[in-house]
Scaffold this active site. Structure first.
Site, PDB file in Angstrom:
ATOM      1  N   THR A 219      14.251  58.968  59.517  1.00  0.00           N
ATOM      2  CA  THR A 219      13.039  59.698  59.901  1.00  0.00           C
ATOM      3  C   THR A 219      13.352  60.737  60.967  1.00  0.00           C
ATOM      4  O   THR A 219      14.296  60.573  61.726  1.00  0.00           O
ATOM      5  CB  THR A 219      12.049  58.649  60.448  1.00  0.00           C
ATOM      6  OG1 THR A 219      11.652  57.829  59.370  1.00  0.00           O
ATOM      7  CG2 THR A 219      10.839  59.251  61.119  1.00  0.00           C
ATOM      8  N   VAL A 248       2.700  52.485  53.274  1.00  0.00           N
ATOM      9  CA  VAL A 248       2.638  53.441  54.376  1.00  0.00           C
ATOM     10  C   VAL A 248       3.271  52.790  55.604  1.00  0.00           C
ATOM     11  O   VAL A 248       2.950  51.654  55.942  1.00  0.00           O
ATOM     12  CB  VAL A 248       1.174  53.838  54.681  1.00  0.00           C
ATOM     13  CG1 VAL A 248       1.114  54.756  55.891  1.00  0.00           C
ATOM     14  CG2 VAL A 248       0.554  54.520  53.468  1.00  0.00           C
ATOM     15  N   GLY A 249       4.175  53.525  56.226  1.00  0.00           N
ATOM     16  CA  GLY A 249       4.844  52.999  57.412  1.00  0.00           C
ATOM     17  C   GLY A 249       4.148  53.419  58.694  1.00  0.00           C
ATOM     18  O   GLY A 249       2.974  53.804  58.710  1.00  0.00           O
ATOM     19  N   ASP A 250       4.899  53.377  59.774  1.00  0.00           N
ATOM     20  CA  ASP A 250       4.328  53.671  61.091  1.00  0.00           C
ATOM     21  C   ASP A 250       4.201  55.170  61.376  1.00  0.00           C
ATOM     22  O   ASP A 250       3.365  55.579  62.191  1.00  0.00           O
ATOM     23  CB  ASP A 250       5.191  53.049  62.188  1.00  0.00           C
ATOM     24  CG  ASP A 250       6.611  53.609  62.167  1.00  0.00           C
ATOM     25  OD1 ASP A 250       7.222  53.646  61.072  1.00  0.00           O
ATOM     26  OD2 ASP A 250       7.118  54.020  63.230  1.00  0.00           O
ATOM     27  N   GLY A 273       9.200  50.287  60.033  1.00  0.00           N
ATOM     28  CA  GLY A 273       7.843  50.689  60.370  1.00  0.00           C
ATOM     29  C   GLY A 273       6.829  49.570  60.509  1.00  0.00           C
ATOM     30  O   GLY A 273       5.922  49.658  61.341  1.00  0.00           O
TER      31      GLY A 273
HETATM   32  N1  ASP Z   1       9.689  54.268  60.452  1.00  0.00           N
HETATM   33  C1  ASP Z   1       9.853  54.740  59.116  1.00  0.00           C
HETATM   34  C2  ASP Z   1       9.015  53.911  58.199  1.00  0.00           C
HETATM   35  O1  ASP Z   1       9.000  52.704  58.336  1.00  0.00           O
HETATM   36  C3  ASP Z   1      11.273  54.702  58.653  1.00  0.00           C
HETATM   37  C4  ASP Z   1      12.275  55.304  59.579  1.00  0.00           C
HETATM   38  O2  ASP Z   1      12.033  55.460  60.763  1.00  0.00           O
HETATM   39  O3  ASP Z   1      13.368  55.664  59.110  1.00  0.00           O
HETATM   40  O4  ASP Z   1       8.427  54.440  57.308  1.00  0.00           O
END
Ligand code: ASP
Length: 356
Positions: A219, A248-250, A273
């Site tokens: 990310t 859906v992630g964070d 996330g």
């Molecule tokens: N935090 C992101 C998610 O869980 C993934 C990442 O940080 O690479 O969607």
């Protein structure tokens, strides 16, 4: 004009941060936590980025790949800094820094984002202003070339905060954003990765020969402090590789992956996330400072280096306070990261053991 040279920063191992930050009032962290613990604390920062946290091992990274990542991080930092130098505000800088990373297939955002279980890209992004608390976000978008720009338009041109799925794509189309075919975002590297994961290849987490990172992460995010003392934060991602359709992630969740408030800090997170959502990590840093009177380093120590692994999560963040103090904690072997200080000095780092 920004320039490349060494900057002053110091590395604070987790075992020492408590004593350094508040000798009397920090509880010891959990006995066993994975990954190198500690964080950079850098004064006088105006802009910082991350390009994802993960199992980024020096021994698995060719000199060529190393150079490519450092060049891409530097390009993003220079773009963000140029926006500030041109009189842009913190939001302009955040958007300007993230856009080139969305275009780079090295990172898990925009083109080159990881694929979901069905082989498609679903893009998440968010942005927040520390000045007024305005925020915008999109989840599961499939067509915007620059999801961070779409998130900003949601913030600026709608009464809403978060658009998801087809709604996000429709909003992008109605607001004349640059759209691409969903297939444009899919790179051969990510197709190979998904195939490998599906075949449950032993080397599923990385094609070590050419792409030596833990591909689940990657990310991108940015925090910035402008000349008027305003903070902003933004995050953009494809999520986690082989995620279920619709997951859906964070990153698009305000308070989980992104937060900004001038009174406290701007935060952009990266990592697993689900844990960042459950712990509301980005907002937690803010709340620890606002309600608990903690400094940013201490808040990051307790929330990211202790609280996150205590629940089984991993990852990191970049966070900046209104004085220009940056922290870059992560529980993983590495995190692509960099910052620009007030005097224009640019620093880029990848591995955990690069911290002085
Ligand atoms: N935090 C992101 C998610 O869980 C993934 C990442 O940080 O690479 O969607």
């Amino acid at each position: 004009m920004a320039q490349l040279r060494a900057s002053t920063s110091h590395f604070v191992p987790a075992s020492l941060t408590s004593a350094l930050i508040c000798a009397a009032c920090v509880a010891p962290g959990p006995a066993s936590v994975s990954g190198p613990q500690g964080m950079e604390v850098v004064p006088e920062v105006v802009l910082a980025i991350h390009g994802g946290a993960g199992t980024i091992l020096r021994e698995n990274m060719s000199a060529e790949m190393d150079a490519q990542y450092r060049a891409a991080l530097t390009e993003a930092l220079l773009a963000g800094h140029a926006a500030l130098e041109a009189g842009g505000d913190a939001l302009d800088a955040v958007e300007a820094a993230i856009r080139p990373m969305e275009d780079s297939s090295l990172f898990n955002s925009g083109r080159g984002a990881v694929l979901n279980d069905e082989g498609e890209v679903e893009l998440d992004a968010s942005i927040m202003s520390g000045a007024g608390g305005q925020a915008g976000a999109v989840a599961g978008a499939r067509t915007p070339r620059h999801p961070i720009t779409l998130a900003r338009r949601v913030m600026a041109e709608s009464p809403h905060v978060l658009f998801a799925g087809e709604g996000a794509d429709r909003f992008a189309a109605h607001h004349d954003l640059e759209l691409m075919e969903p297939s444009w975002f899919v790179t051969p590297r990510r197709s190979r990765q998904l195939k490998r994961m599906k075949a449950q290849d032993a080397a599923a987490t990385a094609d070590l020969a050419s792409h030596p990172v833990d591909d689940k992460f990657g990310t991108v995010g940015c925090v910035a402090l402008d000349g008027d003392g305003h903070l902003a934060a933004g995050t953009s991602t494809g999520g986690m590789a082989r995620k279920a359709f619709g997951r859906v992630g964070d990153s698009p969740i305000i308070g989980a992956g992104t937060w900004a408030a001038d009174a406290t800090c701007a935060v952009s997170c990266t990592g697993h996330g689900e844990f960042f959502i459950r712990l509301a990590i980005a907002h937690q840093l803010h709340a620890r400072m606002l309600h608990g009177g903690q400094s940013l380093p201490r808040a990051a120590q307790e929330a990211v280096l202790q609280g996150l692994p205590a629940l089984g999560g991993s990852g990191g963040c970049v966070a900046l306070d209104a004085n220009g103090t940056l922290v870059a904690p992560f529980t993983t072997a590495g995190m692509y990261r960099g910052w620009v200080t007030r005097d224009g000095t640019v620093t880029v780092r990848i591995h955990g053991d690069e911290r002085p």
